[in-house]
Motif scaffolding. Structure first.
Motif, mmCIF file in Angstrom:
data_model
loop_
_atom_site.group_PDB
_atom_site.id
_atom_site.type_symbol
_atom_site.label_atom_id
_atom_site.label_comp_id
_atom_site.label_asym_id
_atom_site.label_seq_id
_atom_site.Cartn_x
_atom_site.Cartn_y
_atom_site.Cartn_z
ATOM 1 N N TYR A 144 7.242 4.432 -13.004
ATOM 2 C CA TYR A 144 7.094 3.920 -11.644
ATOM 3 C C TYR A 144 5.618 4.034 -11.259
ATOM 4 O O TYR A 144 5.018 5.105 -11.367
ATOM 5 C CB TYR A 144 7.988 4.687 -10.683
ATOM 6 N N ILE A 145 5.041 2.926 -10.823
ATOM 7 C CA ILE A 145 3.605 2.816 -10.598
ATOM 8 C C ILE A 145 3.329 2.556 -9.125
ATOM 9 O O ILE A 145 4.054 1.800 -8.470
ATOM 10 C CB ILE A 145 3.017 1.657 -11.436
ATOM 11 N N ALA A 146 2.262 3.173 -8.614
ATOM 12 C CA ALA A 146 1.787 2.913 -7.248
ATOM 13 C C ALA A 146 0.425 2.260 -7.324
ATOM 14 O O ALA A 146 -0.468 2.735 -8.037
ATOM 15 C CB ALA A 146 1.704 4.218 -6.456
ATOM 16 N N ASP A 147 0.244 1.145 -6.598
ATOM 17 C CA ASP A 147 -1.085 0.550 -6.479
ATOM 18 C C ASP A 147 -1.358 0.201 -5.023
ATOM 19 O O ASP A 147 -0.435 0.134 -4.195
ATOM 20 C CB ASP A 147 -1.256 -0.659 -7.407
ATOM 21 N N GLY A 148 -2.626 -0.011 -4.701
ATOM 22 C CA GLY A 148 -2.972 -0.349 -3.324
ATOM 23 C C GLY A 148 -4.437 -0.679 -3.189
ATOM 24 O O GLY A 148 -5.246 -0.433 -4.078
ATOM 25 N N ASP A 149 -4.777 -1.238 -2.036
ATOM 26 C CA ASP A 149 -6.169 -1.530 -1.721
ATOM 27 C C ASP A 149 -6.263 -1.861 -0.237
ATOM 28 O O ASP A 149 -5.242 -2.052 0.441
ATOM 29 C CB ASP A 149 -6.704 -2.688 -2.552
ATOM 30 N N PHE A 150 -7.501 -1.901 0.267
ATOM 31 C CA PHE A 150 -7.711 -2.317 1.651
ATOM 32 C C PHE A 150 -8.775 -3.400 1.678
ATOM 33 O O PHE A 150 -9.627 -3.491 0.795
ATOM 34 C CB PHE A 150 -8.100 -1.121 2.530
ATOM 35 N N PHE A 151 -8.725 -4.227 2.720
ATOM 36 C CA PHE A 151 -9.586 -5.394 2.796
ATOM 37 C C PHE A 151 -10.190 -5.483 4.192
ATOM 38 O O PHE A 151 -9.491 -5.297 5.192
ATOM 39 C CB PHE A 151 -8.790 -6.667 2.485
ATOM 40 N N LEU A 152 -11.498 -5.763 4.241
ATOM 41 C CA LEU A 152 -12.206 -5.931 5.502
ATOM 42 C C LEU A 152 -12.580 -7.394 5.660
ATOM 43 O O LEU A 152 -13.188 -7.996 4.770
ATOM 44 C CB LEU A 152 -13.474 -5.072 5.526
ATOM 45 N N SER A 153 -12.205 -7.964 6.797
ATOM 46 C CA SER A 153 -12.509 -9.376 7.028
ATOM 47 C C SER A 153 -12.621 -9.620 8.533
ATOM 48 O O SER A 153 -11.669 -9.360 9.290
ATOM 49 C CB SER A 153 -11.413 -10.271 6.439
ATOM 50 N N GLY A 154 -13.796 -10.111 8.964
ATOM 51 C CA GLY A 154 -13.977 -10.443 10.371
ATOM 52 C C GLY A 154 -13.792 -9.274 11.299
ATOM 53 O O GLY A 154 -13.318 -9.434 12.432
ATOM 54 N N GLY A 155 -14.147 -8.085 10.843
ATOM 55 C CA GLY A 155 -14.020 -6.900 11.683
ATOM 56 C C GLY A 155 -12.639 -6.282 11.694
ATOM 57 O O GLY A 155 -12.417 -5.277 12.371
ATOM 58 N N SER A 156 -11.694 -6.872 10.968
ATOM 59 C CA SER A 156 -10.336 -6.317 10.910
ATOM 60 C C SER A 156 -10.062 -5.760 9.517
ATOM 61 O O SER A 156 -10.683 -6.157 8.527
ATOM 62 C CB SER A 156 -9.305 -7.386 11.256
ATOM 63 N N THR A 157 -9.119 -4.849 9.464
ATOM 64 C CA THR A 157 -8.756 -4.186 8.208
ATOM 65 C C THR A 157 -7.298 -4.474 7.888
ATOM 66 O O THR A 157 -6.433 -4.407 8.770
ATOM 67 C CB THR A 157 -8.959 -2.668 8.313
ATOM 68 N N SER A 158 -7.029 -4.800 6.632
ATOM 69 C CA SER A 158 -5.650 -4.992 6.190
ATOM 70 C C SER A 158 -5.431 -4.213 4.898
ATOM 71 O O SER A 158 -6.389 -3.888 4.182
ATOM 72 C CB SER A 158 -5.346 -6.477 5.966
ATOM 73 N N TYR A 159 -4.177 -3.919 4.626
ATOM 74 C CA TYR A 159 -3.829 -3.099 3.471
ATOM 75 C C TYR A 159 -2.749 -3.814 2.654
ATOM 76 O O TYR A 159 -1.940 -4.589 3.179
ATOM 77 C CB TYR A 159 -3.312 -1.725 3.913
ATOM 78 N N ARG A 160 -2.730 -3.504 1.354
ATOM 79 C CA ARG A 160 -1.736 -4.105 0.469
ATOM 80 C C ARG A 160 -1.407 -3.112 -0.632
ATOM 81 O O ARG A 160 -2.293 -2.418 -1.150
ATOM 82 C CB ARG A 160 -2.278 -5.387 -0.152
ATOM 83 N N GLY A 161 -0.142 -3.035 -0.996
ATOM 84 C CA GLY A 161 0.250 -2.126 -2.065
ATOM 85 C C GLY A 161 1.592 -2.480 -2.651
ATOM 86 O O GLY A 161 2.338 -3.313 -2.102
ATOM 87 N N HIS A 162 1.910 -1.833 -3.785
ATOM 88 C CA HIS A 162 3.160 -2.111 -4.479
ATOM 89 C C HIS A 162 3.695 -0.840 -5.129
ATOM 90 O O HIS A 162 2.946 0.086 -5.433
ATOM 91 C CB HIS A 162 2.970 -3.157 -5.593
ATOM 92 N N VAL A 163 4.993 -0.853 -5.369
ATOM 93 C CA VAL A 163 5.633 0.078 -6.296
ATOM 94 C C VAL A 163 6.273 -0.773 -7.381
ATOM 95 O O VAL A 163 7.005 -1.723 -7.092
ATOM 96 C CB VAL A 163 6.687 0.958 -5.606
ATOM 97 N N TYR A 164 5.969 -0.450 -8.641
ATOM 98 C CA TYR A 164 6.478 -1.192 -9.784
ATOM 99 C C TYR A 164 7.413 -0.305 -10.600
ATOM 100 O O TYR A 164 7.160 0.894 -10.759
ATOM 101 C CB TYR A 164 5.348 -1.638 -10.713
ATOM 102 N N ALA A 165 8.463 -0.905 -11.137
ATOM 103 C CA ALA A 165 9.316 -0.241 -12.119
ATOM 104 C C ALA A 165 9.088 -0.925 -13.460
ATOM 105 O O ALA A 165 9.274 -2.139 -13.587
ATOM 106 C CB ALA A 165 10.780 -0.338 -11.719
ATOM 107 N N VAL A 166 8.673 -0.152 -14.452
ATOM 108 C CA VAL A 166 8.329 -0.685 -15.766
ATOM 109 C C VAL A 166 9.112 0.086 -16.820
ATOM 110 O O VAL A 166 9.154 1.324 -16.797
ATOM 111 C CB VAL A 166 6.812 -0.545 -16.024
ATOM 112 N N LYS A 167 9.721 -0.640 -17.741
ATOM 113 C CA LYS A 167 10.524 -0.013 -18.793
ATOM 114 C C LYS A 167 9.647 0.349 -19.984
ATOM 115 O O LYS A 167 8.876 -0.468 -20.475
ATOM 116 C CB LYS A 167 11.641 -0.944 -19.234
ATOM 117 N N LEU A 168 9.788 1.606 -20.430
ATOM 118 C CA LEU A 168 9.089 2.034 -21.635
ATOM 119 C C LEU A 168 9.777 1.470 -22.869
ATOM 120 O O LEU A 168 10.984 1.272 -22.889
ATOM 121 C CB LEU A 168 9.063 3.562 -21.724
ATOM 122 N N GLY A 169 8.992 1.258 -23.897
ATOM 123 C CA GLY A 169 9.535 0.748 -25.148
ATOM 124 C C GLY A 169 8.396 0.368 -26.054
ATOM 125 O O GLY A 169 7.293 0.911 -25.969
ATOM 126 N N GLY A 170 8.662 -0.585 -26.967
ATOM 127 C CA GLY A 170 7.599 -1.067 -27.826
ATOM 128 C C GLY A 170 6.458 -1.631 -27.023
ATOM 129 O O GLY A 170 5.296 -1.514 -27.384
#
Length: 423
Positions: A144-170
């Protein structure tokens, strides 16, 4: 000649008694380096151990100024060593924030992807993320993976992120992902639920205050969200509940226990949290109170403070092994020398008992950024190219001296012989 015998006897007594005092064993088994030839400021941000391997991920930022445009590249090198310190291989890994050993290799959480290396250092699997990868956890054949980032545009701030489920194997196979309008930086797994939290991770600073805890089902369904209001600095699990510490203003923070249903069971004022380790019904929390590095032991679920220890520097990394709590401390210090500013890594490693007694200090390690433990050993990564492999039991301190032993028996025998000669 006989008058000289007592002096000889006294000398033998002193020699045998001093020799019988057991010296404290040397805790550092060996020292290693990774990406030593990189000219940029670097740090061992992640480390891992198996029975026969030591992994150290050296990460750094390369700043390029071309045609007036400044670009920052997040780079890194993963190195593998044998148990006795022989370098086995190294490979590019990108800026790596976490490592997890596998039976057939090691997983590396790089800013842009989760990478799987085999035991010979080849990349045999990868899973790309959309933002910066900050954390992952392995559970029952899944990652299970966590990612994220923030973005500045025109004086405003926004955020984006995800949780991923990834199967181990070959390879690494994506199963599902959940999108958040938030910067997800931590993820943990409990029975029937996945916890994800948001906030600025280590190394970031600024006045933007935000933070939440989310519950996600094993099937990838968002269940609930709990607004915290401040950066969640670390997240762990205790008896199915989420345990988290926050931080803001460089010195303030709170400690929370949250149920799988999203109910706040405990909310206590604490300090700026850096790391949490849960052992049994005790949460060890390290961080900074604005003046000192601070480490506390909190009883769960009450939050009662069992003990508190102060340190000269920020408590950055914690680990527990063989009845010893390891606390890595440190700071960065800038110094101007001959017109050039240099950044120095300063810090120490401490070993403490579960009752809060400092057993031993390993001085001048540099700023400790990562700790991994396995079978009575620990690898200590610092804010440089250097890391240490230590014997955890040796950090418990030296043995007590005793006059009851082989040396004392020999002493008695010699004493008897001298007495007979005198008489």
């Amino acid at each position: 000649m006989k008058r000289g015998v007592p002096a000889i006897l006294v000398t033998l007594v002193a020699f045998l008694l001093l020799g019988n005092v057991s010296a404290a064993p040397r805790p550092v088994l060996w020292e290693g380096t990774a990406c030593e030839d990189i000219a940029y400021q670097k740090s061992i941000e992640a480390a891992a151990m198996t029975e026969d391997r030591v992994y150290a991920a050296c990460s750094y930022r390369q700043v390029v100024n071309s045609t007036g445009l400044i670009q920052v590249y997040y780079l890194g090198i993963l190195s593998a060593f044998s148990a006795n310190g022989t370098e086995l291989w190294q490979n590019s890994s990108g800026y790596t924030v976490k490592l997890a050993p596998l039976d057939d290799g090691v997983l590396a959480g790089s800013f842009g992807a989760l990478l799987k290396f085999d035991r010979d250092g080849r990349i045999v699997g990868s899973y790309n993320v959309l933002n910066k990868l900050y954390d992952f956890v392995v559970s029952d054949g899944m990652v299970y993976i966590a990612d994220g980032d923030f973005f500045l545009s025109g004086g405003s701030t926004s955020y984006r992120g995800h949780v991923y489920a990834v199967k181990l194997g070959g390879n690494l196979t994506g199963i599902w992902n959940v999108t958040f309008n938030d910067m997800i930086t931590r993820v943990r797994v409990a029975d029937g639920i996945i916890y994800a939290s948001s906030g600025f991770p280590s190394g970031y600073a600024g006045g933007y205050q935000f933070g939440s805890l989310y519950g996600v089902s094993p099937e990838g369904k968002s269940l609930w969200n709990l607004s915290i209001g401040h950066w969640v600095r670390d997240l762990e699990v205790w008896k199915g509940n989420a345990v988290l510490g926050t931080g803001w203003d460089g010195s303030k923070g709170n400690f929370y226990v949250v149920s799988p249903a999203g109910k706040v069971l405990l909310n206590e004022s604490l300090f700026y949290t850096e790391d949490i380790v849960v052992v049994g019904d005790t949460a060890y929390v390290g961080g900074y109170d604005g003046r000192n590095g601070t480490l506390v032991a909190l009883e769960l679920p009450s939050g009662e403070v069992r003990w508190e220890v102060k340190f000269p520097y920020r408590v950055k990394a914690l680990a527990y092994a063989d009845g010893v709590l390891l606390a890595g401390t440190g700071k960065f210090e800038s110094r101007a020398e001959n017109g050039t500013t240099y950044v120095y890594s300063i810090g120490e490693l401490y070993a403490l008992s579960p009752e809060g007694k400092v057993l031993r200090k390993l001085p001048n390690t540099g700023y400790v950024r990562s700790i991994a433990v396995k079978d009575g050993r620990a690898v200590i990564g610092t804010a440089s190219s250097r890391f240490y492999v230590v014997d955890v039991n040796a950090l418990k301190g030296g043995q007590k001296s005793s006059i009851c032993g082989p040396g004392f028996v020999v002493l008695l025998a010699i004493a008897v012989l001298f007495v007979r000669r005198l008489t």
